[in-house]
Design a protein around this motif. Sequence first.
Motif, mmCIF file in Angstrom:
data_model
loop_
_atom_site.group_PDB
_atom_site.id
_atom_site.type_symbol
_atom_site.label_atom_id
_atom_site.label_comp_id
_atom_site.label_asym_id
_atom_site.label_seq_id
_atom_site.Cartn_x
_atom_site.Cartn_y
_atom_site.Cartn_z
ATOM 1 N N UNK A 129 95.515 -1.176 -13.956
ATOM 2 C CA UNK A 129 95.288 -1.148 -15.395
ATOM 3 C C UNK A 129 96.352 -0.335 -16.131
ATOM 4 N N UNK A 130 96.940 0.644 -15.444
ATOM 5 C CA UNK A 130 97.873 1.569 -16.096
ATOM 6 C C UNK A 130 99.028 0.856 -16.796
ATOM 7 N N UNK A 131 99.447 -0.287 -16.260
ATOM 8 C CA UNK A 131 100.619 -0.980 -16.807
ATOM 9 C C UNK A 131 100.420 -1.372 -18.263
ATOM 10 N N UNK A 132 99.203 -1.771 -18.618
ATOM 11 C CA UNK A 132 98.948 -2.143 -20.010
ATOM 12 C C UNK A 132 98.001 -1.170 -20.709
ATOM 13 N N UNK A 133 97.608 -0.119 -20.008
ATOM 14 C CA UNK A 133 96.711 0.874 -20.613
ATOM 15 C C UNK A 133 97.447 2.202 -20.744
ATOM 16 N N UNK A 134 97.197 3.157 -19.845
ATOM 17 C CA UNK A 134 97.752 4.514 -19.996
ATOM 18 C C UNK A 134 99.276 4.531 -20.047
ATOM 19 N N UNK A 351 97.663 -10.830 -25.597
ATOM 20 C CA UNK A 351 97.063 -9.995 -26.633
ATOM 21 C C UNK A 351 98.059 -8.972 -27.159
ATOM 22 N N UNK A 352 98.133 -8.853 -28.469
ATOM 23 C CA UNK A 352 99.135 -7.992 -29.079
ATOM 24 C C UNK A 352 98.883 -6.518 -28.889
ATOM 25 N N UNK A 387 88.351 -8.637 -20.800
ATOM 26 C CA UNK A 387 89.392 -7.680 -21.173
ATOM 27 C C UNK A 387 88.769 -6.403 -21.748
ATOM 28 N N UNK A 388 89.408 -5.262 -21.555
ATOM 29 C CA UNK A 388 88.899 -4.038 -22.185
ATOM 30 C C UNK A 388 88.898 -4.179 -23.700
ATOM 31 N N UNK A 389 87.964 -3.501 -24.347
ATOM 32 C CA UNK A 389 87.874 -3.604 -25.801
ATOM 33 C C UNK A 389 89.093 -2.967 -26.462
ATOM 34 N N UNK A 390 89.327 -3.334 -27.697
ATOM 35 C CA UNK A 390 90.449 -2.752 -28.438
ATOM 36 C C UNK A 390 90.261 -1.246 -28.600
ATOM 37 N N UNK A 394 93.012 1.564 -27.456
ATOM 38 C CA UNK A 394 93.555 2.568 -28.370
ATOM 39 C C UNK A 394 93.305 3.984 -27.879
ATOM 40 N N UNK A 395 92.212 4.180 -27.131
ATOM 41 C CA UNK A 395 91.865 5.516 -26.660
ATOM 42 C C UNK A 395 92.787 6.018 -25.546
ATOM 43 N N UNK A 396 93.384 5.084 -24.802
ATOM 44 C CA UNK A 396 94.177 5.510 -23.636
ATOM 45 C C UNK A 396 95.669 5.251 -23.761
#
Length: 399
Positions: A129-134, A351-352, A387-390, A394-396
């Motif tokens: 998940x880190x690639x598109x999250x944290x 997703x943008x 998919x994780x919510x927007x 934004x939180x991570x």
Amino acid sequence: MTPIFRTLSLGIALALGATAANAQQPPIKIGELNSYGKWAAFTVPYRNGWQLALDEINAKGGVLGRKIEIVSREDGATTGDATRVAEELVTRESVSFLFGSFLSNVGVAMADFANQKKIVYIAAEPLTDAITMAQGNRYTFRIRPNNYMQVGMLVEQAKASGAKRWAIVAPNYEYGQSAAEVFKRLIKERVPGAEIVAEQYPALGKIEAGATVSALEQAKPDGIFNVLFGPDLTQFVREGNTRGLFEKKSVLSLLTGEPEWLLPLKDEVPEGWTVTGYPWDEIADPKHKAFVDAYRAKYNETPRLGSLLGYMVVHMIRDTIERAGSVETDALIKSLENAKFDTVAGPVTMRGIDHQASLGAWTGKLVLKGTAGGMKDWKYNDGTAFMPSEAEVKAVRKQ
């Protein structure tokens, strides 16, 4: 010469000139890197897939009047080698952007490289998940459904099992750790009363199957969440079958239904496991069947999930360049964000907000078909619903 003939001659000359000019246009160079030596079971079929797509695209004239050239390199399955090779592709080969990678830790390193160098990187295979999250950033995009999405699909399948005591076995590196953390979170959120009673994290490619199976047995779980793949998976399944570890237990297993990891199990396939995978031979969609026929005709073998992925990625790259009208970085980013693609797996949106594609995955149960494994009771899960919510994004995300 009459006016009509002059006009015709001028038109022919202009057409020939335009054709010659297009023929003289230099190719669009794209950099690709992957673990072809270490993880050939997935990456070689993946390379076959993108080569098939590349041949198809160039046979039709390429994109923007130019052929596409993919400059491919081995990344050594290490973060150090990958960043070194990426630097060479950018500075020596002058590629317009980068795509590829297999291991999640390499994908994270590439995302950081892209951010530092301000060059687009499309992660084809890494799942963390880190690639598109944290670790997400403006320049990094991902095609495959991430761990959060695929684990979510499996947990949905687990609700009816009644299992409450869960054990985890996962390779001890970025992908395995990420998948385990997502599972621990989602199983507790979605299955009331669920608890984790054992966790085993063998080193990637170095599992001691006897000790791992013994540790899981002692915990007496009702269910097992498995993230192992490759030779580790084969050894784990063999030892688990021998000791009866999987009997009367619910088993959720990431990736095990993919031909890359399923075929080596042969007749030792653990029937009844709920898995993500790729039932290529049963998908009836005409576009997918055309891909399968073209792949088999070119390579004289059946496709793997890597084959499908490589094929899709290069066609999505073609569409992105065409929409962008150039290979300038800002134009590519704008073209990718919230873009919709018509792929052989169905509609996919990039997703943008997090640059995560909505590509889904197939889930089903393992079954032995003769002397080889397959999937039954399978369905395709659109990634959009998982998919994780927007708000979570934004939180991570740092950027």
